[in-house]
Design an enzyme around this catalytic site. Sequence first.
Site, short mmCIF file in Angstrom:
data_model
loop_
_atom_site.label_atom_id
_atom_site.label_comp_id
_atom_site.label_asym_id
_atom_site.label_seq_id
_atom_site.Cartn_x
_atom_site.Cartn_y
_atom_site.Cartn_z
N LEU A 71 0.54 -1.80 -4.52
CA LEU A 71 0.68 -3.17 -4.04
C LEU A 71 1.95 -3.23 -3.21
CD1 LEU A 71 -0.11 -5.33 -7.21
CD2 LEU A 71 -1.64 -4.86 -5.29
N ASP A 72 1.96 -4.05 -2.16
CA ASP A 72 3.17 -4.24 -1.37
C ASP A 72 4.27 -4.80 -2.25
OD1 ASP A 72 1.69 -3.47 0.86
OD2 ASP A 72 1.21 -5.54 1.41
N LYS A 73 5.50 -4.58 -1.84
CA LYS A 73 6.65 -5.06 -2.60
C LYS A 73 6.52 -6.54 -2.96
CE LYS A 73 11.61 -5.97 -2.11
NZ LYS A 73 12.79 -5.86 -1.21
#
Length: 301
Positions: free
Chosen positions: A129-131
């Site tokens: 998942l993106d930050k």
Amino acid sequence: MSIVHIEVTQAFDGQRADVFLTENCAEVLTRSAAQRILGKDKNRRVKAGEVLTCEIPAPIPDEALPEDISLDILYEDGDLLVINKPRGLVVHPAAGNYTGTLVNALLHHCGGDLSGIGGVMRPGIVHRLDKDTSGLMVVAKNDNAHQALASQLETRRMGRIYNAIVLGTVKKDAFKIDLPIGRHPTDRKKMAVLTHTGHKTRSAMTHIDVLEHYATKRGRFTLIAAKLETGRTHQIRVHMAYVGHPVLGDLTYGAKRPMFSLDGQVLHAKTIQFIHPTTKQSMEFTSSLPAYFQNALKYIL
């Protein structure tokens, strides 16, 4: 990171700055690293008597190290964990974030019980998942579980549903976005929908369901559920921006400045479904919308 002050002696008078810095910091700097630090000044000739002040970056670790970071674990057994990742947490170490990541937390929690397929910097990581995207991830504790879960991802048998607030009024109640995604041709940090031949792309399919429309003094917004059939980098963010409805708070693919003081996109991986690699039972997990997401809903009203 450390600060060093190096005086140029007569012996080095007239030497290129990058050569001088490399020779005087040989234990911690390569020539290319010295050039990155100096930037435009790398070709400058140093003069005897002057003092160079430089910030020497911390050495890059050879492997991720355990760190005592709290984890929100929804499920755990001998094969896998299901984690509810908070917004702002980087998944694995990389340039600029070698510590404080989900991997560092997993190493502390699991010890050596993580799959090694992803290498020493990504143990156990089946998908990312993106930050600034929150929500559910499944983590593999051994290689057999990793291979089985990765196969489900590849063959589109792992179900993942996200909630997002997007800009504007999405007119269709339900639709599919089937558009290939590849690296942006001019900005290598971004992804893009690329429909012309000659670009390296991968197929990408997102199913969208509209959950709620909002039309207030703040503007027009839509709450959506996005089901991933594929899992490309930034897929939901890229697809929704392409159809004219970027994710609220997304400064990469949407607005150029923060809206409502949001710190990142309002995007949450709410549901994950997969077949357990050992028991072969279907498993499904759902997480509630986190505080930042609920606050965004309240604010736009």
